[in-house]
Enzyme design. Structure first.
Site, PDB file in Angstrom:
ATOM      1  N   HIS A  63       0.848  -1.196   0.000  1.00 54.32           N
ATOM      2  CA  HIS A  63       0.000   0.000   0.000  1.00 54.32           C
ATOM      3  C   HIS A  63       0.883   1.246   0.000  1.00 54.32           C
ATOM      4  O   HIS A  63       2.099   1.160   0.104  1.00 54.32           O
ATOM      5  CB  HIS A  63      -0.972  -0.011   1.178  1.00 54.32           C
ATOM      6  CG  HIS A  63      -0.326   0.054   2.531  1.00 54.32           C
ATOM      7  ND1 HIS A  63       0.460  -0.944   3.037  1.00 54.32           N
ATOM      8  CD2 HIS A  63      -0.355   1.026   3.484  1.00 54.32           C
ATOM      9  CE1 HIS A  63       0.884  -0.607   4.243  1.00 54.32           C
ATOM     10  NE2 HIS A  63       0.401   0.592   4.543  1.00 54.32           N
ATOM     11  N   HIS A  65       1.412   3.844   1.994  1.00 55.61           N
ATOM     12  CA  HIS A  65       1.997   4.557   3.131  1.00 55.61           C
ATOM     13  C   HIS A  65       3.518   4.644   2.980  1.00 55.61           C
ATOM     14  O   HIS A  65       4.170   3.721   2.491  1.00 55.61           O
ATOM     15  CB  HIS A  65       1.640   3.857   4.451  1.00 55.61           C
ATOM     16  CG  HIS A  65       0.263   4.218   4.942  1.00 55.61           C
ATOM     17  ND1 HIS A  65      -0.509   3.374   5.688  1.00 55.61           N
ATOM     18  CD2 HIS A  65      -0.461   5.360   4.775  1.00 55.61           C
ATOM     19  CE1 HIS A  65      -1.671   3.971   5.975  1.00 55.61           C
ATOM     20  NE2 HIS A  65      -1.659   5.173   5.426  1.00 55.61           N
ATOM     21  N   ASP A  67       6.134   4.382   4.812  1.00 53.93           N
ATOM     22  CA  ASP A  67       7.084   3.379   5.322  1.00 53.93           C
ATOM     23  C   ASP A  67       7.104   2.105   4.480  1.00 53.93           C
ATOM     24  O   ASP A  67       7.835   1.166   4.794  1.00 53.93           O
ATOM     25  CB  ASP A  67       6.790   3.062   6.802  1.00 53.93           C
ATOM     26  CG  ASP A  67       5.339   2.701   7.071  1.00 53.93           C
ATOM     27  OD1 ASP A  67       4.453   3.330   6.447  1.00 53.93           O
ATOM     28  OD2 ASP A  67       5.091   1.808   7.883  1.00 53.93           O
ATOM     29  N   HIS A  68       6.314   2.083   3.404  1.00 57.42           N
ATOM     30  CA  HIS A  68       6.327   0.924   2.501  1.00 57.42           C
ATOM     31  C   HIS A  68       6.854   1.277   1.120  1.00 57.42           C
ATOM     32  O   HIS A  68       7.142   0.387   0.329  1.00 57.42           O
ATOM     33  CB  HIS A  68       4.921   0.339   2.390  1.00 57.42           C
ATOM     34  CG  HIS A  68       4.436  -0.173   3.711  1.00 57.42           C
ATOM     35  ND1 HIS A  68       4.438  -1.496   4.050  1.00 57.42           N
ATOM     36  CD2 HIS A  68       4.018   0.500   4.812  1.00 57.42           C
ATOM     37  CE1 HIS A  68       4.026  -1.628   5.294  1.00 57.42           C
ATOM     38  NE2 HIS A  68       3.759  -0.435   5.779  1.00 57.42           N
ATOM     39  N   HIS A 140      -7.157  -1.779   6.366  1.00 53.85           N
ATOM     40  CA  HIS A 140      -6.141  -0.836   6.825  1.00 53.85           C
ATOM     41  C   HIS A 140      -6.726   0.559   6.587  1.00 53.85           C
ATOM     42  O   HIS A 140      -7.842   0.678   6.104  1.00 53.85           O
ATOM     43  CB  HIS A 140      -4.842  -1.090   6.048  1.00 53.85           C
ATOM     44  CG  HIS A 140      -3.654  -0.381   6.614  1.00 53.85           C
ATOM     45  ND1 HIS A 140      -3.359  -0.400   7.951  1.00 53.85           N
ATOM     46  CD2 HIS A 140      -2.674   0.363   6.022  1.00 53.85           C
ATOM     47  CE1 HIS A 140      -2.256   0.312   8.147  1.00 53.85           C
ATOM     48  NE2 HIS A 140      -1.828   0.789   6.996  1.00 53.85           N
ATOM     49  N   ASP A 210       0.320  -4.447   6.636  1.00 54.75           N
ATOM     50  CA  ASP A 210      -0.359  -3.664   7.686  1.00 54.75           C
ATOM     51  C   ASP A 210      -1.828  -4.050   7.665  1.00 54.75           C
ATOM     52  O   ASP A 210      -2.500  -3.843   6.654  1.00 54.75           O
ATOM     53  CB  ASP A 210      -0.282  -2.163   7.366  1.00 54.75           C
ATOM     54  CG  ASP A 210       1.095  -1.572   7.596  1.00 54.75           C
ATOM     55  OD1 ASP A 210       2.047  -2.347   7.791  1.00 54.75           O
ATOM     56  OD2 ASP A 210       1.216  -0.331   7.565  1.00 54.75           O
TER      57      ASP A 210
HETATM   58 ZN   LIG Z   1       0.144   1.423   6.523  1.00 51.67          ZN
END
Ligand SMILES: [Zn+2]
Length: 304
Positions: A63, A65, A67-68, A140, A210
């Site tokens: 996804h 976000h 941090d990915h 999520h 997540d």
């Molecule tokens: Zn996330």
């Protein structure tokens, strides 16, 4: 070989946690590799792990976000600097290509490297070597996917005695039966079921990314060997975990039990969980014996 290797390059969730990298895992079977998620610093972890680029053919981004995804442009730039010759399929949210393109342009890195990548939506099924990779929706805060990764089932063992008794001569006919085809001798039909033992199921596991707990995770994990589950929060913090689209380790244990998997790996730890990892490990073992807390640069082998 019926073993899938998981190398955890990072095991932390969103907020920076001292010493841990954002959640990311390298999946490998028979030298064929795929990277799942690529947050900040993951290329450093990749090279630190001494994993070669050889065999890397796919990157899956669960996804959008940060941090990915924030490590992806840098990783691709490094491939360019290394004059890397391979091709990579990138499965991810629609705006991944835009993010990579913009970063390459804005940092004057040149966009010609993009020719080496093919971009696909992250709801597409695909293969890496003999592994089938099937994304599924998880709950999520944004559209996000988990993965079910499975080795194809193998035909059962060939029973030579049974074949001889039936009068099927050793040779090409045995091979055809082994490959699941019917054969005929003087007009008489012989089926694979007459000479093959029960099919041998391939190794399978589910990776949630997540995710809050959901029926869909249980459904996907049922019949697999291992569940790799978000455990961002400690037990007791379920309300906060679910509000932020994550799980507690206790949610993960409940799902693993309900799905009937034999192995449970917890990862994606938030700050509070990280400060209690030793304690959590003890508590989880009491609830689910064959469970492990993933660590950065840790290898785990999913087996039958
Ligand atoms: Zn996330």
């Amino acid at each position: 070989m019926k073993i899938i290797k998981l190398k955890f390059l990072g095991t932390a969730s969103g907020t920076p946690v001292s010493g841990l990298f954002p959640a990311s895992v390298l999946v490998e079977k028979d030298g064929k590799k795929m990277l799942v998620d690529c947050g900040e610093g993951i290329q450093h972890q990749f090279f630190r792990s001494k994993e070669g680029l050889r065999g890397l053919s796919a990157i899956f981004i669960t996804h959008m976000h940060g941090d990915h995804v924030l490590g992806l442009p840098g990783f691709l730039m490094s491939l360019s600097l290394l004059n890397w010759e391979g091709r990579i399929r990138i499965y991810g949210p629609e705006r991944i290509r835009e993010l990579v393109e913009f970063t390459l342009e804005a940092t004057l890195s040149g966009t010609q490297i993009l020719d080496k990548f093919d971009f696909y939506a992250n709801n597409s099924e695909f293969t890496v070597g003999d592994l089938n990779v099937k994304p599924f929706r998880v709950q999520h805060r944004v559209e996000a996917y988990g993965l079910k990764i499975e080795e194809a089932d193998k035909p059962g063992k060939f029973n030579e005695e049974a074949a001889k008794e039936l009068g099927i001569p050793k040779g090409p006919l045995w091979g055809q039966l082994q490959r699941g085809k019917k054969v005929y001798i003087n007009g008489i039909e012989f089926t694979p079921g007459q000479v093959l033992g029960p099919a041998r199921p391939g190794v399978k596991f589910v990776y949630t990314g997540d995710a809050s707990p959901s029926e869909e995770i249980i459904r996907q994990a049922r019949g697999t060997d291992c569940l790799v589950h978000d455990a961002a929060f400690p037990k007791g913090d379920e309300a906060a975990a679910h509000e932020f689209g994550h799980s507690t380790w206790y949610d993960a244990v409940k799902e693993a039990k309900e799905a009937g998997v034999s192995q449970l790996i917890l990862f994606n730890f938030g700050g509070k969980a990280v400060s209690q990892l030793a304690q959590i490990e003890l508590e989880v073992k009491k609830e689910f014996q064959n469970s492990y807390l993933a660590k950065d640069l840790w290898d785990f082998y999913v087996k039958k």
